[in-house]
Design a protein around this motif. Sequence first.
Motif, mmCIF file in Angstrom:
data_model
loop_
_atom_site.group_PDB
_atom_site.id
_atom_site.type_symbol
_atom_site.label_atom_id
_atom_site.label_comp_id
_atom_site.label_asym_id
_atom_site.label_seq_id
_atom_site.Cartn_x
_atom_site.Cartn_y
_atom_site.Cartn_z
ATOM 1 N N TYR A 202 0.825 -1.202 0.000
ATOM 2 C CA TYR A 202 0.000 0.000 0.000
ATOM 3 C C TYR A 202 0.863 1.257 0.000
ATOM 4 N N ARG A 203 1.969 1.218 0.714
ATOM 5 C CA ARG A 203 2.867 2.380 0.742
ATOM 6 C C ARG A 203 3.414 2.667 -0.649
ATOM 7 N N ASP A 204 3.694 1.608 -1.406
ATOM 8 C CA ASP A 204 4.165 1.800 -2.777
ATOM 9 C C ASP A 204 3.078 2.439 -3.640
ATOM 10 N N LEU A 205 1.827 2.019 -3.452
ATOM 11 C CA LEU A 205 0.730 2.631 -4.197
ATOM 12 C C LEU A 205 0.620 4.116 -3.883
ATOM 13 N N ALA A 206 0.735 4.433 -2.605
ATOM 14 C CA ALA A 206 0.456 5.794 -2.149
ATOM 15 C C ALA A 206 1.619 6.755 -2.321
ATOM 16 N N GLY A 207 2.833 6.232 -2.426
ATOM 17 C CA GLY A 207 4.002 7.096 -2.302
ATOM 18 C C GLY A 207 4.384 7.907 -3.521
ATOM 19 N N ILE A 208 3.945 7.523 -4.708
ATOM 20 C CA ILE A 208 4.326 8.159 -5.987
ATOM 21 C C ILE A 208 5.843 8.207 -6.149
ATOM 22 N N THR A 209 6.551 7.299 -5.522
ATOM 23 C CA THR A 209 8.008 7.423 -5.495
ATOM 24 C C THR A 209 8.658 7.102 -6.834
ATOM 25 N N GLU A 210 8.052 6.219 -7.614
ATOM 26 C CA GLU A 210 8.617 5.961 -8.939
ATOM 27 C C GLU A 210 8.574 7.228 -9.783
ATOM 28 N N ALA A 211 7.493 7.989 -9.655
ATOM 29 C CA ALA A 211 7.398 9.246 -10.402
ATOM 30 C C ALA A 211 8.519 10.196 -9.998
ATOM 31 N N MET A 235 15.979 3.953 -5.877
ATOM 32 C CA MET A 235 15.678 5.360 -5.618
ATOM 33 C C MET A 235 14.268 5.510 -5.063
ATOM 34 N N ALA A 236 13.325 4.775 -5.646
ATOM 35 C CA ALA A 236 11.939 4.841 -5.178
ATOM 36 C C ALA A 236 11.834 4.355 -3.736
ATOM 37 N N LEU A 237 12.530 3.271 -3.419
ATOM 38 C CA LEU A 237 12.520 2.751 -2.051
ATOM 39 C C LEU A 237 13.121 3.764 -1.087
ATOM 40 N N PHE A 238 14.234 4.380 -1.491
ATOM 41 C CA PHE A 238 14.873 5.375 -0.634
ATOM 42 C C PHE A 238 13.935 6.556 -0.381
ATOM 43 N N ILE A 239 13.277 7.036 -1.428
ATOM 44 C CA ILE A 239 12.362 8.172 -1.276
ATOM 45 C C ILE A 239 11.244 7.825 -0.301
ATOM 46 N N ASN A 240 10.680 6.634 -0.431
ATOM 47 C CA ASN A 240 9.620 6.198 0.477
ATOM 48 C C ASN A 240 10.097 6.197 1.923
#
Length: 247
Positions: A202-211, A235-240
Amino acid sequence: MGNRLSSLKRRFKPLEGDQLVTQLTPKQLAAHLQPLYTELLSNIGYTSAPSLSDEKASELLAVMHKKAVEYGVPLDSPLSAKGFRLGYSEGAFAYPEHPVEVQAYIGLFTWIVVIIDDITNDIKEDVNQFQQRFFSGEPQTLPVLHAMGELLREAYDHWDPVLANILVTSGLNFVTSNLLETREAFKMMPVTKAGTSFPYYYRDLAGITEAYAIFGYPAAVYPEIHNFLEAIPDMALFINIFNDVVS
């Protein structure tokens, strides 16, 4: 966005009696966190925000304001004004070497997702139709949703089509996560020991980190995506994680 993990923790917290939680005062909490934050910033090599010339600052603000007027989203509410300032800072200081048009895109994207994140519960029927209207080409029912749709389409103006595809998917997942939070069934969903991966999903859905990872690589500056594509997931994981730690 920034408060999403705290809401998850409340939703998935253990039942009373499972563990003892000590409530810290703000001063005590600051004393615990300050050395951790200091070490964290030192470890990632952060010193200070980059500088921005008055000329570039004015140009960025002008481009963002022009597009905001075109989208028809008012800037006079406290939420919209706050989101616009945050977006401006994101484009200017998180991506300081980008062309101003790309910085403006990032700023506008941030502005709109801040608004959507805050008001989805009040406009859930409109948000419920957003993706269907987006894919069918039908007009959106509200200016803020129109702006979101336009921004997703405009991603292809600034990023390689493959990256733009991922960026669009990330944006759509963000809208879906906000909509999911309005569902009573989701709020009352039972938590089981077998669902250990769900909070992360769910955090991945909500985080927009790939963007926000992809924002770092506009085609005008980085045309060869094979040079950095492998780094996008990390990078996406780090941003989250970083967002959750400092928010």
